[in-house]
Design a protein around this motif. Structure first.
Motif, PDB file in Angstrom:
ATOM      1  N   MET B   1       0.810  -1.215   0.000  1.00  0.00           N
ATOM      2  CA  MET B   1       0.000   0.000   0.000  1.00  0.00           C
ATOM      3  C   MET B   1       0.848   1.272   0.000  1.00  0.00           C
ATOM      4  N   LEU B   3       2.286   4.593  -1.480  1.00  0.00           N
ATOM      5  CA  LEU B   3       1.689   5.594  -2.358  1.00  0.00           C
ATOM      6  C   LEU B   3       2.712   6.049  -3.390  1.00  0.00           C
ATOM      7  N   GLU B  46      -8.525   1.647   1.418  1.00  0.00           N
ATOM      8  CA  GLU B  46      -7.366   1.483   2.304  1.00  0.00           C
ATOM      9  C   GLU B  46      -7.420   2.422   3.507  1.00  0.00           C
ATOM     10  N   GLY B  47      -8.322   3.390   3.467  1.00  0.00           N
ATOM     11  CA  GLY B  47      -8.436   4.315   4.587  1.00  0.00           C
ATOM     12  C   GLY B  47      -7.485   5.491   4.532  1.00  0.00           C
ATOM     13  N   VAL B  48      -6.778   5.634   3.414  1.00  0.00           N
ATOM     14  CA  VAL B  48      -5.928   6.826   3.269  1.00  0.00           C
ATOM     15  C   VAL B  48      -6.838   8.052   3.195  1.00  0.00           C
ATOM     16  N   ILE B  49      -7.891   7.930   2.388  1.00  0.00           N
ATOM     17  CA  ILE B  49      -8.959   8.932   2.406  1.00  0.00           C
ATOM     18  C   ILE B  49      -9.967   8.472   3.455  1.00  0.00           C
TER      19      ILE B  49
END
Lengths: 152, 152
Positions: B1, B3, B46-49
């Motif tokens: 994951m 970026l 993924e919970g990044v946002i």
DNA sequence: ACTTTTACAGAAAAATATTCTTTTTTAGGA
DNA sequence: TCCTAAAAAAGAATATTTTTCTGTAAAAGT
């Protein structure tokens, strides 16, 4: 530009989720699309709604440290403040900066990867500003609450 | 994951404006809709946002006072902290609450209509909590910077 | 060399936002 | 009480956007 109950309901929903569709909102408050659309546009135009943003996860971006910096300036003149403010605006690690009353002049909130980055920020970016006299650091150990939702 | 640069470009844009369309983003980073769509969905999953929210204007909602409260608890046990945390979660005026190191235990940020409301909040809601021993208030005189944009 | 995976492009379908027209409601004045 | 004007909401059309599907090309693994 007084806000009625319908406006407030819309604002409460949009604060929660900027991706609610007009239809979602219309359903939740038992109205048709048109008044919801018109009210949202009005609230945007009046500046009650400032912007729509995405909230990202600090840690997943590698920012594992949050600190408050209590900063005292060398002088309390307008020029000193303005100089400091302009520098702060350029620093992406500084997510909040408020001029405050009390034993120090500014309260800053810093979001940064780790202690090493903070050391660098403190020594090379903040304390070197000509306007800065004293810095007192308060480290965040654990975040209990953090919201963009304002009381309506 | 991890970026990559494209993810980061998308995140930077979405932090600015959650209402950018996929097409807007695709144009700005020279890609077609599909990869932008897929990446945004992945970043959400993924919970990044974390979420999409609307930022409202404090003053237009009648909240003209911001203060930091530095709170010291009576005891530093787990139960005391948890009791305090739970109470804080219920208070809409408290928009930030962090457990911190230093001369006090918690740093709170309060957004509230005026001094009278703050007086009431302080006396009737915060200082009455059984876990609270001391409260030191720092008043915000002027907001210099306040952003939801995290450094990427 | 072949298969699998990943990333991207393009197009069609579904959902949503926007605009326009019509209806309903409300408030003020005769 | 009635009439009128203005405001608010409904409904329908059109335009945009999101979502899904199909296909292609490059890279990675067997």
């Amino acid at each position: 530009m007084a806000l009625d109950e319908i406006d407030k309901k819309i604002l409460r929903l949009l604060q929660e989720n900027a991706h609610y569709t007009l239809k979602d909102i219309a359903n939740k408050i038992n109205l048709s699309l048109t008044p919801v659309h018109d009210r949202v546009k009005r609230l945007e135009k009046e500046g009650v709604i400032e912007k729509y943003v995405s909230i990202l996860n600090k840690k997943k971006l590698g920012n594992n440290l949050t600190v408050y910096c209590q900063v005292t300036l060398t002088k309390t003149t307008y020029d000193t403040s303005e100089g400091f403010n302009l520098s702060i605006m350029e620093m992406p690690e500084v997510v909040e900066c408020n001029y405050v009353s009390g034993n120090f002049d500014y309260m800053l909130k810093i979001i940064i990867p780790d202690m090493e980055s903070y050391h660098h920020f403190h020594q090379k970016k903040l304390s070197v500003l000509p306007e800065v006299s004293l810095i007192n650091t308060v480290f965040v150990i654990s975040e209990v609450k953090s919201t963009t939702v304002l009381p309506i």
